[in-house]
Design a protein around this motif. Sequence first.
Motif, PDB file in Angstrom:
ATOM      1  N   GLY A   1       1.731  10.691  -1.434  1.00 31.62           N
ATOM      2  CA  GLY A   1       2.646  11.823  -1.585  1.00 31.62           C
ATOM      3  C   GLY A   1       3.775  11.610  -2.577  1.00 31.62           C
ATOM      4  O   GLY A   1       4.201  12.545  -3.233  1.00 31.62           O
ATOM      5  N   LYS A   2       4.259  10.377  -2.680  1.00 28.44           N
ATOM      6  CA  LYS A   2       5.307  10.085  -3.661  1.00 28.44           C
ATOM      7  C   LYS A   2       4.687   9.286  -4.795  1.00 28.44           C
ATOM      8  O   LYS A   2       3.720   8.560  -4.594  1.00 28.44           O
ATOM      9  N   SER A   3       5.269   9.407  -5.985  1.00 33.66           N
ATOM     10  CA  SER A   3       4.702   8.666  -7.113  1.00 33.66           C
ATOM     11  C   SER A   3       5.141   7.207  -7.076  1.00 33.66           C
ATOM     12  O   SER A   3       6.173   6.858  -6.498  1.00 33.66           O
ATOM     13  N   LEU A   4       4.332   6.371  -7.696  1.00 39.06           N
ATOM     14  CA  LEU A   4       4.658   4.957  -7.847  1.00 39.06           C
ATOM     15  C   LEU A   4       5.991   4.822  -8.582  1.00 39.06           C
ATOM     16  O   LEU A   4       6.844   3.995  -8.241  1.00 39.06           O
ATOM     17  N   PHE A   5       6.171   5.656  -9.583  1.00 36.19           N
ATOM     18  CA  PHE A   5       7.395   5.692 -10.377  1.00 36.19           C
ATOM     19  C   PHE A   5       8.614   5.909  -9.460  1.00 36.19           C
ATOM     20  O   PHE A   5       9.599   5.182  -9.532  1.00 36.19           O
ATOM     21  N   HIS A   6       8.503   6.897  -8.587  1.00 36.13           N
ATOM     22  CA  HIS A   6       9.582   7.233  -7.651  1.00 36.13           C
ATOM     23  C   HIS A   6       9.911   6.041  -6.750  1.00 36.13           C
ATOM     24  O   HIS A   6      11.066   5.706  -6.527  1.00 36.13           O
TER      25      HIS A   6
ATOM     26  N   TYR B   1       1.445  -0.031  -2.421  1.00 39.12           N
ATOM     27  CA  TYR B   1       2.180   0.690  -1.364  1.00 39.12           C
ATOM     28  C   TYR B   1       2.632  -0.290  -0.274  1.00 39.12           C
ATOM     29  O   TYR B   1       3.775  -0.265   0.168  1.00 39.12           O
ATOM     30  N   ASN B   2       1.709  -1.177   0.136  1.00 39.59           N
ATOM     31  CA  ASN B   2       2.053  -2.198   1.134  1.00 39.59           C
ATOM     32  C   ASN B   2       3.170  -3.099   0.638  1.00 39.59           C
ATOM     33  O   ASN B   2       4.108  -3.409   1.367  1.00 39.59           O
ATOM     34  N   ALA B   3       3.038  -3.538  -0.616  1.00 44.47           N
ATOM     35  CA  ALA B   3       4.023  -4.471  -1.181  1.00 44.47           C
ATOM     36  C   ALA B   3       5.400  -3.825  -1.269  1.00 44.47           C
ATOM     37  O   ALA B   3       6.424  -4.482  -1.115  1.00 44.47           O
ATOM     38  N   ILE B   4       5.420  -2.522  -1.528  1.00 48.48           N
ATOM     39  CA  ILE B   4       6.698  -1.822  -1.677  1.00 48.48           C
ATOM     40  C   ILE B   4       7.297  -1.449  -0.317  1.00 48.48           C
ATOM     41  O   ILE B   4       8.493  -1.582  -0.097  1.00 48.48           O
ATOM     42  N   HIS B   5       6.449  -1.034   0.613  1.00 49.07           N
ATOM     43  CA  HIS B   5       6.973  -0.485   1.868  1.00 49.07           C
ATOM     44  C   HIS B   5       6.885  -1.408   3.077  1.00 49.07           C
ATOM     45  O   HIS B   5       7.773  -1.411   3.921  1.00 49.07           O
ATOM     46  N   ASP B   6       5.816  -2.212   3.170  1.00 50.16           N
ATOM     47  CA  ASP B   6       5.650  -3.025   4.378  1.00 50.16           C
ATOM     48  C   ASP B   6       6.347  -4.370   4.278  1.00 50.16           C
ATOM     49  O   ASP B   6       6.659  -4.993   5.266  1.00 50.16           O
ATOM     50  N   PHE B   7       6.528  -4.852   3.057  1.00 51.50           N
ATOM     51  CA  PHE B   7       7.102  -6.193   2.907  1.00 51.50           C
ATOM     52  C   PHE B   7       8.501  -6.139   2.289  1.00 51.50           C
ATOM     53  O   PHE B   7       8.970  -7.115   1.718  1.00 51.50           O
ATOM     54  N   GLY B   8       9.158  -4.983   2.371  1.00 49.83           N
ATOM     55  CA  GLY B   8      10.499  -4.864   1.812  1.00 49.83           C
ATOM     56  C   GLY B   8      10.539  -5.140   0.324  1.00 49.83           C
ATOM     57  O   GLY B   8      11.346  -5.921  -0.153  1.00 49.83           O
TER      58      GLY B   8
ATOM     59  N   HIS C   1      13.280   3.706  -6.510  1.00 48.06           N
ATOM     60  CA  HIS C   1      14.015   3.685  -5.249  1.00 48.06           C
ATOM     61  C   HIS C   1      14.363   2.250  -4.815  1.00 48.06           C
ATOM     62  O   HIS C   1      15.391   2.014  -4.194  1.00 48.06           O
ATOM     63  N   PHE C   2      13.469   1.289  -5.153  1.00 50.27           N
ATOM     64  CA  PHE C   2      13.640  -0.071  -4.622  1.00 50.27           C
ATOM     65  C   PHE C   2      14.150  -1.097  -5.630  1.00 50.27           C
ATOM     66  O   PHE C   2      14.741  -2.089  -5.254  1.00 50.27           O
ATOM     67  N   ALA C   3      13.868  -0.889  -6.925  1.00 51.06           N
ATOM     68  CA  ALA C   3      14.290  -1.869  -7.935  1.00 51.06           C
ATOM     69  C   ALA C   3      15.536  -1.349  -8.646  1.00 51.06           C
ATOM     70  O   ALA C   3      15.910  -0.194  -8.510  1.00 51.06           O
ATOM     71  N   SER C   4      16.176  -2.224  -9.444  1.00 55.25           N
ATOM     72  CA  SER C   4      17.367  -1.776 -10.170  1.00 55.25           C
ATOM     73  C   SER C   4      17.535  -2.539 -11.479  1.00 55.25           C
ATOM     74  O   SER C   4      16.850  -3.531 -11.729  1.00 55.25           O
TER      75      SER C   4
ATOM     76  N   ILE D   1       4.894  -7.022  -9.462  1.00 54.28           N
ATOM     77  CA  ILE D   1       4.870  -7.493 -10.855  1.00 54.28           C
ATOM     78  C   ILE D   1       3.440  -7.856 -11.263  1.00 54.28           C
ATOM     79  O   ILE D   1       2.959  -7.452 -12.321  1.00 54.28           O
ATOM     80  N   ARG D   2       2.772  -8.622 -10.408  1.00 55.28           N
ATOM     81  CA  ARG D   2       1.428  -9.097 -10.755  1.00 55.28           C
ATOM     82  C   ARG D   2       0.446  -7.935 -10.968  1.00 55.28           C
ATOM     83  O   ARG D   2      -0.293  -7.908 -11.951  1.00 55.28           O
TER      84      ARG D   2
END
Length: 319
Positions: free
Chosen positions: A289-294, A252-259, A298-301, A266-267
């Motif tokens: 509240g939101k899934s890791l999948f979601h 969660y931190n890696a996805i939301h706090d560090f952009g 939202h952030f990768a492509s 990956i690791r």
Amino acid sequence: QTQGTIFPAPDFNPIMDAQLLGGALQGISCEKDVLIDILTQRCNSQRLMIAEAYRDMYGRDLITDLKENLSHHFKEVMVGLMYPPASYDAHELWHALKGVDTEERCLIDILASRSNMELFQIKEAYLMQYNNDLQQDIDCETSGHFRDTLMNLAQGTRMEGYADPSTAAQDAMILWEACQQKTGEHKNMLQMILCNKSYQQLWMVFQEFQNISGQDIVDAINECYDGYFQELLVAIVLCIRDKPSYFAYRLYNAIHDFGFHNKTVIRILIARSEIDLMSIRQRYKERYGKSLFHDIKHFASGHYESALLAICAGDVEDY
């Protein structure tokens, strides 16, 4: 009962897989979907058998071919999947220690969460791959009590399965004093207890700590210490309590706090894919509240996103 998201594929045929990968990599344009379909749907031991079949068939190394044909984060995912677990951890630790900047959080994630046996295998892999001693490199590249604690963890000498209720209150008292006094000696005592006592023992110690101080041990550490030493101590406590929750929090931190900190995402996904990634996903959804999948979606492509989602093995309701 913790569980992963990647299992051995039924009706597994390494020769056919190697052939398909060869076709995908040799074509005019690399067929990335084929790589994802195969490499994320086989367990690690099966992937190693595919690599062997690939070498026999083409006289080339699969990892080298992946590196040459792919780029950016997608390459990191596909190549990362090809390492045996201990080699992958060793690879990550080496880059965390020897990169331009020391990546303290990578050191924390790996060393705070691995068992004695895993640590032993990591040190062997590290020596084989880099002809260096992991503990010596930690000694050279880090400092202070943070270094001492990492060194202690890397020894892999934690007691296993043993618990002595009669000393739990005593240990808790030492931890509490260490949070009050904060001298060098107290910091040493603190890390000695957290790095060497068994998980079962520390469960009781944390309970006693709460009784003595009226405070949760994590809150006490956060109040009394700072920097990477504090982060490492908290990580040890959280891993002792519930590893999937710890990794859900780190993701969660890696996805939301560090952009979206790609390396961390990956690791963790690769390293935990056959251990407890399904449990991590459950904790993530419960807690945030939101899934890791979601959140990955939202952030990768592109193919990078597809590869991460395939490892994550999301459910339909997670889209």
